[in-house]
Scaffold this motif. Sequence first.
Motif, PDB file in Angstrom:
ATOM      1  N   LYS A  54       1.032  -0.869  -5.559  1.00 48.65           N
ATOM      2  CA  LYS A  54       0.740  -0.095  -4.352  1.00 48.65           C
ATOM      3  C   LYS A  54       1.593   1.168  -4.361  1.00 48.65           C
ATOM      4  N   VAL A  55       0.913   2.314  -4.407  1.00 47.78           N
ATOM      5  CA  VAL A  55       1.573   3.601  -4.546  1.00 47.78           C
ATOM      6  C   VAL A  55       1.797   4.224  -3.175  1.00 47.78           C
ATOM      7  N   ASP A  56       2.966   4.824  -2.968  1.00 49.65           N
ATOM      8  CA  ASP A  56       3.254   5.507  -1.714  1.00 49.65           C
ATOM      9  C   ASP A  56       2.203   6.591  -1.460  1.00 49.65           C
ATOM     10  N   PRO A  57       1.767   6.753  -0.201  1.00 55.06           N
ATOM     11  CA  PRO A  57       0.710   7.727   0.100  1.00 55.06           C
ATOM     12  C   PRO A  57       1.020   9.166  -0.282  1.00 55.06           C
ATOM     13  N   ASP A  75      -8.399   1.638 -10.143  1.00 48.83           N
ATOM     14  CA  ASP A  75      -8.176   2.007  -8.751  1.00 48.83           C
ATOM     15  C   ASP A  75      -9.023   1.090  -7.869  1.00 48.83           C
ATOM     16  N   VAL A  76      -8.369   0.234  -7.079  1.00 47.16           N
ATOM     17  CA  VAL A  76      -9.099  -0.708  -6.222  1.00 47.16           C
ATOM     18  C   VAL A  76      -9.138  -0.249  -4.763  1.00 47.16           C
ATOM     19  N   GLY A  77      -8.647   0.963  -4.491  1.00 47.26           N
ATOM     20  CA  GLY A  77      -8.694   1.519  -3.148  1.00 47.26           C
ATOM     21  C   GLY A  77      -7.422   1.314  -2.355  1.00 47.26           C
ATOM     22  N   ILE A  80      -3.963   1.256  -4.064  1.00 45.81           N
ATOM     23  CA  ILE A  80      -3.619   0.085  -4.869  1.00 45.81           C
ATOM     24  C   ILE A  80      -4.310   0.191  -6.232  1.00 45.81           C
ATOM     25  N   PHE A  81      -3.542  -0.069  -7.286  1.00 48.09           N
ATOM     26  CA  PHE A  81      -4.049   0.012  -8.647  1.00 48.09           C
ATOM     27  C   PHE A  81      -3.772  -1.304  -9.372  1.00 48.09           C
ATOM     28  N   ARG A  82      -4.750  -1.762 -10.127  1.00 51.47           N
ATOM     29  CA  ARG A  82      -4.629  -3.037 -10.836  1.00 51.47           C
ATOM     30  C   ARG A  82      -4.383  -2.794 -12.320  1.00 51.47           C
TER      31      ARG A  82
END
Length: 337
Positions: A54-57, A75-77, A80-82
Amino acid sequence: MTPLISISPQSIICKNLTVDGALRRFRHLDPVFYDISYCNTGTINALDAYIELKVDPVLVLDNITSNGIDKPFTDVGNNIFRIDIGGVSIFDCGNFTAHLHEKPEAVLGQTVCMESHIYPDDVCTETRYDGAIIEANATCLGDSVRLQLKNRGKAMQGPKKYFVIEDQVIRLQNTYNLPSNGVLAEIFAADSGKTYRITAEQETNFPNELGDRFVTAAIEGCRPSQENQFTTGNILPFPNYDGAPYFSTACQVITGSFDPNAKDASPVGYGEEHFIEKNTDINYTIYFQNTGNDTAYKVVIVDTISPFLDINTITSFVSSHDYFFERTDSNVVRFVF
């Protein structure tokens, strides 16, 4: 996914994936690096493992590398990246680095946070626990901030305390008692640009293997428009409570300059005295940099631990480079790179 606990009458048969992440110090507009390491400390191999990042906005993910090779991600939205890591054998470990940069709206003094969650998130323990599991979340809705508690486990056995901190002042204290999948939400206007944090007690018998005795979430910089000012410096004084082995949170302040050789503590603590709640884990990050014009082939860091800390509880975690860790005296440790 709700973390599960596996148990056998004779022996524990389970996957036990752990993850840890660390943000390197960075200057305003400099590249940002987030180092991640993972291991399987369970008794069976983990199949189809993956990490959600989970990347900071206010950050943008550019790429992810492992040993200098780009690693694919999805990119799962919702920032958040998997990252799929496949099978992880018993005692097997791995690491990679996320490369990021700031968005134009990022400002000096702002705190950025990164989260990592590894799956499957089963946990090994000898004591079975099937009670309440509380998760906290903080969301910016533009004109307001939503602070939420959700029970991912069984119904709570009785009321527990929670409180909301506005900047560094307690704004609200109350109790909650959630059924399975129950949700509690507190909403505050964002026009003040203040930092909001919600912290709640877990069940009394909540096991250490699943995490800390408190759960928390915080948000900084939520405001109706980019022109509105917001307060900074109110994230790091308080703990992240990310003691679950499958979850990690790391935060850093965007700075204008810094000493390349330093040691930071998280949480920083409240006020000039740096007060923290008793029995709170303290995460130390040691920074060092070769500012010369030639390669340093061996770097040794010697750290003397305060007598007010229990050195027997020390654990070494993620690093930007491979290292060997050893204790050389009653309160002295060495990191050999």
